[in-house]
Design a protein around this motif. Sequence first.
Motif, mmCIF file in Angstrom:
data_model
loop_
_atom_site.group_PDB
_atom_site.id
_atom_site.type_symbol
_atom_site.label_atom_id
_atom_site.label_comp_id
_atom_site.label_asym_id
_atom_site.label_seq_id
_atom_site.Cartn_x
_atom_site.Cartn_y
_atom_site.Cartn_z
ATOM 1 N N SER A 147 9.023 -16.232 -8.356
ATOM 2 C CA SER A 147 9.073 -15.530 -9.636
ATOM 3 C C SER A 147 9.361 -14.053 -9.415
ATOM 4 N N GLY A 148 9.678 -13.348 -10.556
ATOM 5 C CA GLY A 148 9.994 -11.927 -10.447
ATOM 6 C C GLY A 148 8.835 -11.121 -9.902
ATOM 7 N N GLY A 149 7.606 -11.410 -10.361
ATOM 8 C CA GLY A 149 6.445 -10.665 -9.867
ATOM 9 C C GLY A 149 6.202 -10.903 -8.393
ATOM 10 N N GLN A 150 6.314 -12.163 -7.951
ATOM 11 C CA GLN A 150 6.102 -12.474 -6.529
ATOM 12 C C GLN A 150 7.171 -11.812 -5.664
ATOM 13 N N LYS A 151 8.441 -11.814 -6.146
ATOM 14 C CA LYS A 151 9.495 -11.170 -5.368
ATOM 15 C C LYS A 151 9.289 -9.656 -5.320
ATOM 16 N N PHE A 152 8.800 -9.062 -6.430
ATOM 17 C CA PHE A 152 8.588 -7.619 -6.439
ATOM 18 C C PHE A 152 7.519 -7.226 -5.421
ATOM 19 N N LEU A 153 6.417 -8.008 -5.351
ATOM 20 C CA LEU A 153 5.376 -7.716 -4.365
ATOM 21 C C LEU A 153 5.930 -7.880 -2.946
ATOM 22 N N THR A 154 6.761 -8.920 -2.754
ATOM 23 C CA THR A 154 7.375 -9.109 -1.437
ATOM 24 C C THR A 154 8.279 -7.934 -1.085
ATOM 25 N N ASP A 155 9.049 -7.435 -2.086
ATOM 26 C CA ASP A 155 9.932 -6.293 -1.840
ATOM 27 C C ASP A 155 9.135 -5.056 -1.450
ATOM 28 N N LEU A 156 8.006 -4.802 -2.134
ATOM 29 C CA LEU A 156 7.172 -3.648 -1.781
ATOM 30 C C LEU A 156 6.674 -3.777 -0.348
ATOM 31 N N ALA A 157 6.209 -4.985 0.009
ATOM 32 C CA ALA A 157 5.703 -5.193 1.372
ATOM 33 C C ALA A 157 6.818 -5.004 2.402
ATOM 34 N N LEU A 158 8.049 -5.457 2.091
ATOM 35 C CA LEU A 158 9.175 -5.272 3.001
ATOM 36 C C LEU A 158 9.495 -3.795 3.203
ATOM 37 N N HIS A 159 9.479 -3.008 2.100
ATOM 38 C CA HIS A 159 9.738 -1.579 2.225
ATOM 39 C C HIS A 159 8.710 -0.932 3.149
ATOM 40 N N GLN A 160 7.415 -1.242 2.933
ATOM 41 C CA GLN A 160 6.353 -0.643 3.758
ATOM 42 C C GLN A 160 6.516 -1.068 5.219
ATOM 43 N N ALA A 161 6.785 -2.362 5.458
ATOM 44 C CA ALA A 161 6.871 -2.865 6.826
ATOM 45 C C ALA A 161 8.063 -2.247 7.557
ATOM 46 N N MET A 162 9.248 -2.164 6.897
ATOM 47 C CA MET A 162 10.409 -1.600 7.568
ATOM 48 C C MET A 162 10.273 -0.100 7.775
ATOM 49 N N SER A 163 9.597 0.580 6.840
ATOM 50 C CA SER A 163 9.352 2.006 7.039
ATOM 51 C C SER A 163 8.452 2.240 8.249
ATOM 52 N N LYS A 164 7.443 1.374 8.431
ATOM 53 C CA LYS A 164 6.555 1.530 9.593
ATOM 54 C C LYS A 164 7.319 1.239 10.896
ATOM 55 N N VAL A 165 8.178 0.197 10.869
ATOM 56 C CA VAL A 165 8.984 -0.103 12.058
ATOM 57 C C VAL A 165 9.880 1.087 12.392
ATOM 58 N N LEU A 166 10.468 1.705 11.346
ATOM 59 C CA LEU A 166 11.310 2.877 11.563
ATOM 60 C C LEU A 166 10.526 3.987 12.254
ATOM 61 N N THR A 167 9.300 4.254 11.770
ATOM 62 C CA THR A 167 8.489 5.331 12.342
ATOM 63 C C THR A 167 8.105 5.004 13.779
ATOM 64 N N ASP A 168 7.657 3.757 14.028
ATOM 65 C CA ASP A 168 7.209 3.378 15.372
ATOM 66 C C ASP A 168 8.379 3.356 16.363
ATOM 67 N N ASN A 169 9.556 2.934 15.882
ATOM 68 C CA ASN A 169 10.676 2.731 16.796
ATOM 69 C C ASN A 169 11.426 4.016 17.094
ATOM 70 N N ARG A 170 11.628 4.863 16.074
ATOM 71 C CA ARG A 170 12.514 6.015 16.246
ATOM 72 C C ARG A 170 11.817 7.353 16.028
ATOM 73 N N GLY A 171 10.537 7.321 15.566
ATOM 74 C CA GLY A 171 9.829 8.573 15.346
ATOM 75 C C GLY A 171 10.326 9.333 14.134
ATOM 76 N N LYS A 172 11.165 8.684 13.303
ATOM 77 C CA LYS A 172 11.688 9.325 12.088
ATOM 78 C C LYS A 172 11.011 8.670 10.900
ATOM 79 N N SER A 173 10.114 9.397 10.267
ATOM 80 C CA SER A 173 9.299 8.814 9.208
ATOM 81 C C SER A 173 9.858 9.187 7.845
ATOM 82 N N ILE A 174 10.120 8.158 7.019
ATOM 83 C CA ILE A 174 10.466 8.390 5.613
ATOM 84 C C ILE A 174 9.150 8.404 4.850
ATOM 85 N N GLN A 175 8.625 9.594 4.592
ATOM 86 C CA GLN A 175 7.273 9.735 4.077
ATOM 87 C C GLN A 175 7.182 9.585 2.568
ATOM 88 N N THR A 176 8.300 9.312 1.889
ATOM 89 C CA THR A 176 8.300 9.227 0.428
ATOM 90 C C THR A 176 8.810 7.863 -0.010
#
Length: 816
Positions: free
Chosen positions: A723-752
């Motif tokens: 459903s739309g709500g379930q996909k939206f929560l999944t999208d939020l979790a994906l954004h957070q997870a990929m942002s953390k991978v970016l910070t851990d892997n390259r040291g470049k943090s998108i803080q916003t």
Amino acid sequence: MRPTTLTIEGFQSYLEPQTIDFTALTAASITGEVGAGKTTIIDAITYALYGEVRATGDKASVLHTRTKKMVVEFDFTMNDAQWRIRRTSTRTKKATTSKAYFHKLNPETGEWQTMGDGSGNIGPTNRAILDVVGLNFDAFRATALVEQGNSGAFAQADPATRHRIFANIIDLGRYAEAEDRARKERTALTRERDTLTIQIDAHQQSITDGDATQQKLDQAQQHLTQAQKAVKEAEAAVQTATARVEEHTAKWHEATAANREREQRLSAAREALKHAQYRAATAEAGLTAARRAQDEAATRADQLTSEITAAEDADRKRAAELERTRAQVQATVQEAPAQQRALARAQTLRERATKEDAEAQEAADTLNTRAAQLQARRGDLTAKRDAARAAYQEEKARLDALKAAHNHGGSTCFTCGQALDATLMERMAQDLTTRLSSITTEGTQHKERITEVDQQLRDLEQQRNAITAQRNTAQRTAHQADLDAQAARTALNAVGEAQTTLEQVTRQIAEISEGRSDNATRAHSYRDQITALADNEQQRQDAVRQAQEEQRAATTARATAEEALSAAESDAGKPVDVEAITQAGTAAKADLAQARTALDTAHTDHAQAQKDVAVHTAESQRIEKVTAERDKLTDQRATLESELDVLNKVVEALSPSGVPRMIMNSEVEALNAELDYQLTKLSGGHLTASVATTRETKAGTTRNELTISVTAPDGTRAYETFSGGQKFLTDLALHQAMSKVLTDNRGKSIQTLFVDEGIGALEGEPKNAAIRGIMAMGTDHYDMSLVVTHDPDVVAAFPDQIEVTMQSGTSIVDVR
């Protein structure tokens, strides 16, 4: 990357400059009416970073429709440094010109240092920005931007695109670049090796052919001896053929001279005849021209006579029209006294009405002053009345309290426990009753005075209405007087113009009657031309007679020239047969050419024989050098093949199936761990998700693609089936997870985290979970969250607010 300030001018809905300070914000909602310019704030940030907006790729469309210039200036912090991007666009009739600049703040001097080439060119500036931010536009959208209606831009992309975006996030591009460099170096070494092989093979062939070198040298020397003999024979043949050609050439020159003299005599006779014919034709043309001049003079005289008659008729008609105009204008001039009297009456009425209006205004000002005094008096009385009411309520409360204490029947207060004196309480009750009566009387008096003031205010209002009606009447009278005066002035102006017209018409009538008009002048000029034509008639007749005499003389000369040409043709005789001499000379020249060709062939053969001897002599010496060179090149090729073996292993390791696949698998494991943690927290344990790095094809091979699957209580399914709500929560979790991978892997943090709508479309627990998730992300990873929304529940959940309104065609921002 954390925004600090954003300045927008001329960008989309922002016509006037607006500056937003993000420094103190942590979690902010961006609110406003539809079309006010909320999403434009996020678009301006992405445009500053990448020169693109999500809605369109047309650069000109970002300009406000009412401006020709756009400026977006974005300051942000990243990698412990302060950065500034400034993009401008200027629209002209032909095109839109864009510039981009990138700067870094020097903390010691406080000055902005230019990054890139500083020229404002888009390409170098974009590359400098990308080097600092480290993410392309698609990767930025996947880690920091939840788009309106497209929150799953990453999840809903095709698997290959997901793989490419995630590869950019974990910087696998550096391995592709290294692989490309290794492949280029391998290609260069392979070409160098192949070149060496070709050279070695060529040297080997030369060495193999060296055995026949001596035999070729002997043959070349024998050929040289034969060529020398052939050269001597060819030179003798050339000398014989040259003598024959010279003999025939002399005969040809003698015959040609005789024929040239004959042709000159005939040419002179023909030229004389041609001159006589030209003279006869010229005389004929002169006679025709003289007669035509007589005819044209007669025709011109007739035309001038017609023009004179037309000019005189035009003057008569013009005089009649002017007389009618003069009569009309005189009637207009006679109206001047009546219009002057009307103007004087209108001015008198205007002065009288103005005076009455001023007097009424003065009376109205007096009434207004009195009304203001009464309003002040009424305010004082109202305040006193309200004070009396408050005092009454206070004394009444005290009296009720005394009565309650008196009536409870004990010797001590049931509230505070103090002893009670019944006599004292009775006296106090009487005093309070008297005070209440006095306050009531005072309040009644104030009320009556307020009523009197209200009546006086009503009387003043009636007087003011009467004065207003009087002023309106005076103003209408003055306005009508102004209109009458204007009409009179217009009529007087018309009289003045009529007088001027009368003078002009009278002057024109006099000019016509005295013969001074333009038509009369033209008629006089035409008569002069007729006189001149008559005076020149004798000259034209003389020209005709002269042309007739010249024609007769030219005819005689032509007959004489024709007789002379016939006599010259009879005396010339037959020409010498030059053709036979020419043919004999041509045959001699052909023999000479053949002899010279044979001589050239002999010389060429001789030179080639000498060259062959020299070449084959040097060849044996060259073979020795080629052998040594072959051995040297063979050693170089062995070294290159060893280096190529190493490069092949490097290319294999750097290829997508080598080290990059190992890194991708490792980072996807980290991504899955963070994704599972975030989605479990967002959904209250109802959802989990995972990402796979490869997909098996029908052919049994594997592709480097990212596939997403989500697990719910009813089982694991593809992301698209939820459903739309379930996909939206999944999208939020994906954004957070990929942002953390970016910070851990390259040291470049998108803080916003930027969220454009989306939450408001949810209801109930999914919406609450999304709000909690965004707030939790702010504490877990993101330093700031910006959420565009219309939903009041979402607005209330965020401590900061950015309100956008549309005023006079431009967006206005207010940060709270």
